[in-house]
Motif scaffolding. Structure first.
Motif, short mmCIF file in Angstrom:
data_model
loop_
_atom_site.label_atom_id
_atom_site.label_comp_id
_atom_site.label_asym_id
_atom_site.label_seq_id
_atom_site.Cartn_x
_atom_site.Cartn_y
_atom_site.Cartn_z
N THR A 1 33.97 31.11 22.06
CA THR A 1 33.88 29.76 22.62
C THR A 1 34.10 29.79 24.13
O THR A 1 33.37 29.15 24.88
N MET B 1 27.52 23.29 23.18
CA MET B 1 28.24 24.03 22.16
C MET B 1 27.63 23.80 20.78
O MET B 1 27.56 24.71 19.96
N GLN C 1 31.34 28.72 26.95
CA GLN C 1 31.66 27.69 27.93
C GLN C 1 31.47 28.21 29.35
O GLN C 1 31.00 27.49 30.22
N THR D 1 28.83 26.57 31.96
CA THR D 1 29.32 26.11 33.26
C THR D 1 28.54 26.74 34.40
O THR D 1 28.15 26.06 35.35
#
Length: 74
Positions: free
Chosen positions: A6, A67, A10, A14
């Motif tokens: 995860t 996600m 992320q 980003t």
């Protein structure tokens, strides 16, 4: 999805979202951009599915959480 995965996802999201040139590259070639940013090799059989899902999201306004899209593959 474990915490490490995860976190990595992320980080990739980003990086892509924060760089306009990278975002444009991602819109044109999602799988190749993910490979470049993450430093991984996406198996060839997954590339068309990634391209399809990402381009559908772009076409629909991109209102799905990145996600959620990535979880479809895990």
């Amino acid at each position: 999805m474990d915490a490490k995965t995860t976190e990595k996802v992320q980080e990739i999201v980003t990086k892509i979202q924060s760089d306009p040139a990278l975002l444009k590259e991602f819109e044109a070639s999602p799988a190749k951009t993910i490979e470049k940013v993450a430093g991984i090799n996406i198996p060839d059989f997954l590339e068309p599915k990634i391209e399809q899902i990402v381009k559908e999201q772009i076409k629909n306004g991109g209102d799905t959480d990145p996600m959620d899209i990535i979880k479809k593959f895990l």
